[in-house]
Design a protein around this motif. Structure first.
Motif, PDB file in Angstrom:
ATOM      1  N   HIS A 109       0.782  -1.231   0.000  1.00 45.26           N
ATOM      2  CA  HIS A 109       0.000   0.000   0.000  1.00 45.26           C
ATOM      3  C   HIS A 109       0.812   1.278   0.000  1.00 45.26           C
ATOM      4  O   HIS A 109       0.285   2.346   0.277  1.00 45.26           O
ATOM      5  CB  HIS A 109      -0.926   0.022   1.233  1.00 45.26           C
ATOM      6  CG  HIS A 109      -1.921  -1.087   1.227  1.00 45.26           C
ATOM      7  ND1 HIS A 109      -2.805  -1.287   0.198  1.00 45.26           N
ATOM      8  CD2 HIS A 109      -2.169  -2.060   2.126  1.00 45.26           C
ATOM      9  CE1 HIS A 109      -3.570  -2.331   0.468  1.00 45.26           C
ATOM     10  NE2 HIS A 109      -3.192  -2.840   1.634  1.00 45.26           N
ATOM     11  N   ALA A 110       2.092   1.200  -0.308  1.00 43.26           N
ATOM     12  CA  ALA A 110       2.922   2.409  -0.282  1.00 43.26           C
ATOM     13  C   ALA A 110       2.307   3.470  -1.187  1.00 43.26           C
ATOM     14  O   ALA A 110       1.859   3.173  -2.303  1.00 43.26           O
ATOM     15  CB  ALA A 110       4.334   2.070  -0.737  1.00 43.26           C
ATOM     16  N   GLY A 111       2.242   4.696  -0.690  1.00 42.82           N
ATOM     17  CA  GLY A 111       1.735   5.810  -1.508  1.00 42.82           C
ATOM     18  C   GLY A 111       0.238   5.946  -1.491  1.00 42.82           C
ATOM     19  O   GLY A 111      -0.305   6.842  -2.117  1.00 42.82           O
ATOM     20  N   ARG A 112      -0.450   5.063  -0.775  1.00 45.34           N
ATOM     21  CA  ARG A 112      -1.909   5.150  -0.742  1.00 45.34           C
ATOM     22  C   ARG A 112      -2.384   5.852   0.521  1.00 45.34           C
ATOM     23  O   ARG A 112      -1.724   5.807   1.555  1.00 45.34           O
ATOM     24  CB  ARG A 112      -2.521   3.745  -0.792  1.00 45.34           C
ATOM     25  CG  ARG A 112      -2.364   3.103  -2.152  1.00 45.34           C
ATOM     26  CD  ARG A 112      -2.915   1.700  -2.143  1.00 45.34           C
ATOM     27  NE  ARG A 112      -2.943   1.171  -3.493  1.00 45.34           N
ATOM     28  CZ  ARG A 112      -3.264  -0.073  -3.778  1.00 45.34           C
ATOM     29  NH1 ARG A 112      -3.582  -0.909  -2.816  1.00 45.34           N
ATOM     30  NH2 ARG A 112      -3.275  -0.483  -5.032  1.00 45.34           N
ATOM     31  N   THR A 113      -3.558   6.467   0.445  1.00 43.09           N
ATOM     32  CA  THR A 113      -4.128   7.095   1.627  1.00 43.09           C
ATOM     33  C   THR A 113      -4.790   6.015   2.482  1.00 43.09           C
ATOM     34  O   THR A 113      -5.060   4.905   1.996  1.00 43.09           O
ATOM     35  CB  THR A 113      -5.200   8.123   1.250  1.00 43.09           C
ATOM     36  OG1 THR A 113      -6.317   7.421   0.704  1.00 43.09           O
ATOM     37  CG2 THR A 113      -4.693   9.130   0.251  1.00 43.09           C
ATOM     38  N   PRO A 114      -5.065   6.336   3.756  1.00 43.00           N
ATOM     39  CA  PRO A 114      -5.730   5.347   4.616  1.00 43.00           C
ATOM     40  C   PRO A 114      -7.044   4.865   4.004  1.00 43.00           C
ATOM     41  O   PRO A 114      -7.446   3.715   4.199  1.00 43.00           O
ATOM     42  CB  PRO A 114      -5.982   6.132   5.914  1.00 43.00           C
ATOM     43  CG  PRO A 114      -4.951   7.190   5.924  1.00 43.00           C
ATOM     44  CD  PRO A 114      -4.679   7.539   4.504  1.00 43.00           C
ATOM     45  N   LEU A 115      -7.720   5.736   3.252  1.00 46.65           N
ATOM     46  CA  LEU A 115      -8.977   5.353   2.619  1.00 46.65           C
ATOM     47  C   LEU A 115      -8.737   4.212   1.626  1.00 46.65           C
ATOM     48  O   LEU A 115      -9.491   3.236   1.574  1.00 46.65           O
ATOM     49  CB  LEU A 115      -9.556   6.574   1.896  1.00 46.65           C
ATOM     50  CG  LEU A 115     -11.068   6.690   1.787  1.00 46.65           C
ATOM     51  CD1 LEU A 115     -11.715   6.590   3.152  1.00 46.65           C
ATOM     52  CD2 LEU A 115     -11.435   8.012   1.121  1.00 46.65           C
ATOM     53  N   HIS A 116      -7.664   4.326   0.850  1.00 45.37           N
ATOM     54  CA  HIS A 116      -7.298   3.255  -0.077  1.00 45.37           C
ATOM     55  C   HIS A 116      -7.073   1.962   0.681  1.00 45.37           C
ATOM     56  O   HIS A 116      -7.544   0.891   0.284  1.00 45.37           O
ATOM     57  CB  HIS A 116      -5.984   3.593  -0.797  1.00 45.37           C
ATOM     58  CG  HIS A 116      -6.121   4.591  -1.903  1.00 45.37           C
ATOM     59  ND1 HIS A 116      -5.865   5.924  -1.731  1.00 45.37           N
ATOM     60  CD2 HIS A 116      -6.494   4.453  -3.196  1.00 45.37           C
ATOM     61  CE1 HIS A 116      -6.058   6.559  -2.877  1.00 45.37           C
ATOM     62  NE2 HIS A 116      -6.457   5.691  -3.781  1.00 45.37           N
ATOM     63  N   VAL A 117      -6.310   2.095   1.793  1.00 41.16           N
ATOM     64  CA  VAL A 117      -5.923   0.884   2.531  1.00 41.16           C
ATOM     65  C   VAL A 117      -7.176   0.176   3.046  1.00 41.16           C
ATOM     66  O   VAL A 117      -7.347  -1.032   2.862  1.00 41.16           O
ATOM     67  CB  VAL A 117      -4.980   1.256   3.691  1.00 41.16           C
ATOM     68  CG1 VAL A 117      -4.649   0.017   4.505  1.00 41.16           C
ATOM     69  CG2 VAL A 117      -3.721   1.916   3.157  1.00 41.16           C
TER      70      VAL A 117
END
Ligand SMILES: [Zn+2]
Length: 915
Positions: free
Chosen positions: A782-790
């Motif tokens: 998940h590098a570079g993703r926002t918590p929402l993405h995660v």
């Protein structure tokens, strides 16, 4: 042969007499024929008149039908036209046809008698020829003449008989036919008029009603135009002063600008507009004229400006030093400045004594002025003042009128909308008519229908063409609405109506009107809360959320400690009392989204319930209330609204009572990301309370040691950096924080000895122990993703819901342009996809490679359910898009959606074919 007898033949001798008699008959017939022609002509004209009447009836019916056929007037006219046509047919059959026939008979008789004339002349000629032969003439000659005479006589006799017959017939006809014609005419007319009379007798009430309605209409018109001209007459206008009366007082003054703020308020307008020197004249009639030139005043010329009506002045107040004073006119003030103290005294005394001596007159004038403002109705925007029906008292819950509303699209045009704030009763009536507006929509997604019977604010596009009028309506249920003045707007009198489903920026045309609207909307919300409270007890057993009450700390209001709270802030995960719920609403939906625990239970989704259970007052207060303020700032169940608001703003807006006061660096991004991956709602709330941003991308390397939250001694290091906060939120930790500086941490630690402090420390320890770990795997993924993405990728529903409730954007991009929706689709997280779509996630958002969430499933198996969800959603948005023109959020046009749907369905078809 028979010549002698023939010569003495009786008829022959009679011929002139017969002819004379026949001539008399002929003349009589001719005399009778003249009125006959007249009669026939008048019958023809009658018939055509009837035809005209019938066609007039038809035309009248058409006119009435095109306008509005009330109670079958058109039918009456059709019937009348039918009667007229029947009469015409009858007249031509029984009157005109016999008359024409008679005319023919008469003509034949006249022809016949002419023929007889000729015959008889020939007979006389033959007679004379016979008599002219002398006795010496040959017998043959005389015989021939006698024969000729005999022949003529025979012919004439026959002709005489024929002529007599024809004349008799014609004369008989002449006597009978007109009689019959007139008789038939009378009968036909009678039956026609009888039919009409019968028909009309039935409709006489209708006719009376029409007449009286026409009277009323013209009376109304007259009254309206009288009122309009009276209003026109009453409008203030520049006028010339009557120089015959001596002024009460006159002289030079410095005139400031009119100011819309209230008397005490300082407005920048005063500084912007310089003083201007004017010659003022106070007339005994109470008019205050001002001129640029003194000559204009002396000459009584019309001043360029409307003279000020002193009767509308409510007070003369002193401001800013000894020379300045203000005249207060309702919502405006005029500032004046004298040149020296004596002048100022002269003026204020004159003005004050005028005001004092005309109390009743002024009261009447001010009432009339207010009334005029209200009655002005749909005025021109620039003139301001009193537009709309503001007649309701300010404690009412219903009000209607025109307001200006800014379009939410890029152009941001201001347009006029018809607004109605209605109470329960009115809403019930309004709900009876079908309306899209009653199924509120959020970003094009249909939400469950609101419970009807609650007060609403409905906003209709006044300019929308009729077929779209229903669609161009926005309805805000007042139970969930916050209203506040939009001070950041450059335009005056703006206020904002904010609800979970959207917001509207509205502009009234006067200060008092804006205040009234805001008051009515607030009253509606309050009434709603009140009635909800009553109803809640009535259906206690129906309360669907007992499970939320069981959560630790939820037995008392999270903010003031009042027992048995019935409301919740769903994005904070706490239960609150009615009084605090009102204040939470005022904080704005970006800070707190309030919902009833007992009503609108259908609006609670399973995920939201799970979230409430995962959080609860105790856990959340450990974050937001880790360091309680001194007693005089804390609130209890009996605190006043102002104290409540100050406290709640400190608690949630400035986050003044969290474990770390001030502005230390927020927790690193991986904390939120790890909490999201672990679906740990409590950890997310804690990180957010400490200032973690939902937008920061997750780091690429793992962080095994979670630093959240730091133990209390660490806070000492942070306090040095937050000096400026000491004045604002720092009062939370008492005076010692500000005075003793570096020892603030100790002070806080001392406070921590209190029960809550201990709890906070316990929570900190517990949080540290249980803090989710940002592992190598997660970091790689998940590098570079926002918590929402995660959260979306991991299918962490509670975390996703919590973050969606606390963020605005649902479509942040990661390093390669993928949105949370896209990663959820890629990982086949159907539940997360639904949640994101319901929040308005963009189904057509392309990543850097141009792939959309729908297209991304190309070549993947096992995604049938997901595909179904997304297609269904697209259909819903397509349907909603058709009526979305008035939604507060920008929505793609229907054509746009249809186009994209077609593209995506093509892709989907491709997928299915491939599989
Ligand atoms: Zn409370």
């Amino acid at each position: 042969m028979l010549s002698e007898e023939a010569a003495g033949h009786a008829p022959l001798g009679d011929t002139p007499r017969v002819r004379a008699g026949m001539l008399a008959q002929h003349n009589a017939m001719a005399a009778a024929a003249a009125p006959l022609a007249e009669l026939s002509a008048s019958i023809s004209s009658l018939a055509s008149g009837t035809a005209a009447l019938a066609s007039a009836g038809v035309a009248g019916r058409e006119a009435l039908l095109t306008a509005e056929d009330s109670a079958g007037v058109g039918e009456v006219y059709a019937q009348l036209a039918e009667f007229g046509e029947a009469l015409q047919a009858q007249l031509s059959a029984v009157v005109l046809a016999p008359l024409t026939e008679l005319q023919q008979t008469c003509l034949a008789a006249v022809r016949r008698s002419k023929a007889f004339d000729e015959e008889s002349e020939a007979l006389e000629a033959a007679h004379r020829a016979y008599l002219s032969h002398s006795r010496e003439a040959s017998l043959e000659t005389r015989a021939v003449a006698a024969q000729e005479l005999d022949d003529r006589l025979a012919t004439a006799s026959l002709s005489l008989l024929d002529t007599r017959e024809a004349l008799r017939e014609a004369c008989g006809g002449l006597r009978a036919a007109p009689q019959r014609a007139v008789g038939e005419l009378l009968v036909a007319q009678l039956s026609y008029h009888q039919s009409c009379a019968r028909l009309l007798a039935d409709r006489i009430e209708l006719a009376k009603a029409l007449l009286s309605s026409a009277d009323q209409t013209s009376q109304c018109l007259a009254a309206e135009s009288a009122a309009a001209s009276a209003l026109r007459g009453a409008m203030p206008r520049p006028m010339s002063r009557d120089t015959a009366t001596a002024p009460l007082v006159e002289g030079w003054l410095q005139k400031g600008s009119f100011n819309l703020s209230t008397p005490g308020e300082r407005s920048s307008l005063h500084r912007l507009r310089p003083w201007s020197r004017r010659y003022f004249v106070l007339d005994p009639s109470g008019k205050l004229y001002f001129y640029k030139e003194r000559e204009a005043a002396d000459g009584g010329r019309a001043s360029m400006q409307v003279p000020l009506d002193l009767r509308l002045v409510s007070a003369v107040t002193a401001v800013n030093g000894p020379l300045e004073f203000e005249l207060c006119l309702g919502s405006r003030t005029l500032r004046l400045k004298a040149f020296d103290l004596a002048d100022r005294l002269k003026w204020t005394e004159a003005l004050s004594s005028y005001l004092a001596s005309h109390g009743e007159e002024r009261e009447a004038a001010q009432r009339a002025y207010r009334h005029r403002l209200l009655a002005r109705g749909t005025g021109v925007r620039d003139f301001g003042g009193g537009e709309g029906d503001a007649g309701e008292s300010s404690n009412g819950t219903s009000l209607c009128g025109y307001l200006f509303r800014q379009d939410s699209d890029l152009r941001g045009r201001w347009r006029r909308w018809w607004c109605e704030a209605s109470d329960e009763h009115d809403f019930a009536a309004a709900a009876a008519r079908p309306s899209l507006g009653h199924a509120p929509q959020q970003r094009g997604v249909l939400l469950p229908q609101q419970g009807s019977g609650a007060p609403v604010l409905s906003i209709d596009d006044a300019a929308a063409p009729l077929p779209f009028r229903e669609a161009a309506r926005t309805v805000f249920p007042l139970a969930t609405v916050t209203v506040r003045e939009a001070r950041s707007q450059p335009l005056p009198f703006c206020f904002e109506v904010i609800s979970p489903a959207g917001s509207a920026l509205l502009q009234a045309s006067a200060q008092h009107e804006m205040a009234e609207w805001m008051q009515v909307i607030q009253n509606g919300t309050a009434a709603c809360l009140g009635s909800l409270g009553v109803r809640a007890s009535a259906r206690e057993e129906e309360a669907a959320l007992p499970v939320v009450r069981e959560v630790a700390g939820n037995g008392a209001c999270a903010d003031c400690g009042a027992p048995a709270p019935t409301w919740a802030s769903i994005n904070l995960g706490v239960t609150i009392c009615l009084a605090c719920a009102g204040v939470h609403r005022r904080l704005g939906t970006h800070l707190s989204k309030v919902r009833s625990l007992e009503l609108d239970t259908r609006q609670w989704s399973a995920t939201q319930l799970a979230l409430m259970v995962a959080l609860g007052n105790q856990r959340v207060n450990r974050c937001y209330y880790a360091r309680p303020p001194p007693c005089d700032e804390a609130i209890d169940a009996t605190s006043a609204p102002a104290a409540r608001e100050a406290f709640l703003r400190a608690k949630y807006e400035r986050r003044a009572f969290t474990a770390r006061r001030g502005q230390p660096p927020p927790p690193p991004p991986h904390v939120l990301a790890a909490a999201a991956a672990a679906d740990d709602a409590a950890a997310i709330i804690e990180a957010m309370a400490l200032g973690a941003s939902l937008d920061s991308p997750a780091p690429a390397d793992a962080s095994p040691a979670p630093p959240l939250p730091p133990p209390p001694p660490d806070a000492g290091a942070a306090t040095t950096g937050d000096r400026e906060d000491g004045a604002e939120g720092g009062s939370g930790s008492g005076a010692d924080g500000g005075v003793e500086g570096g020892t603030a941490a100790d002070g806080a630690a001392a406070e921590g000895a209190a029960a809550e402090g201990a709890a906070a420390e316990g929570a900190a320890a517990e949080g540290a122990a249980a803090a989710p770990v940002w592992s190598e795997t997660l970091a790689r993924e998940h590098a570079g993703r926002t918590p929402l993405h995660v959260a979306a990728a991991e299918g962490a529903m509670r975390a996703l819901e919590l973050m969606l409730l606390n963020t605005i954007g649902v479509d942040p991009e990661d390093g390669v342009g993928k949105t949370p929706l896209r990663v959820a689709v890629d990982r086949n997280r159907a539940e997360a996809v639904s949640a994101l779509l319901t929040r308005g996630a963009n189904i057509s958002h392309a990543d850097v490679s141009g792939m959309t969430p729908m297209g991304s499933r190309l070549g993947q198996h096992g995604h049938e359910e997901l595909a179904q969800t997304m297609l269904e959603y697209k259909r819903v948005t397509l349907l909603a898009g058709q009526s979305a023109c008035a939604l507060s959020h920008p929505v793609q046009t229907a054509a746009d959606l249809a186009n994209r749907l077609a593209q995506d369905e093509k892709l989907l078809a491709q997928v299915i074919v491939d599989e």
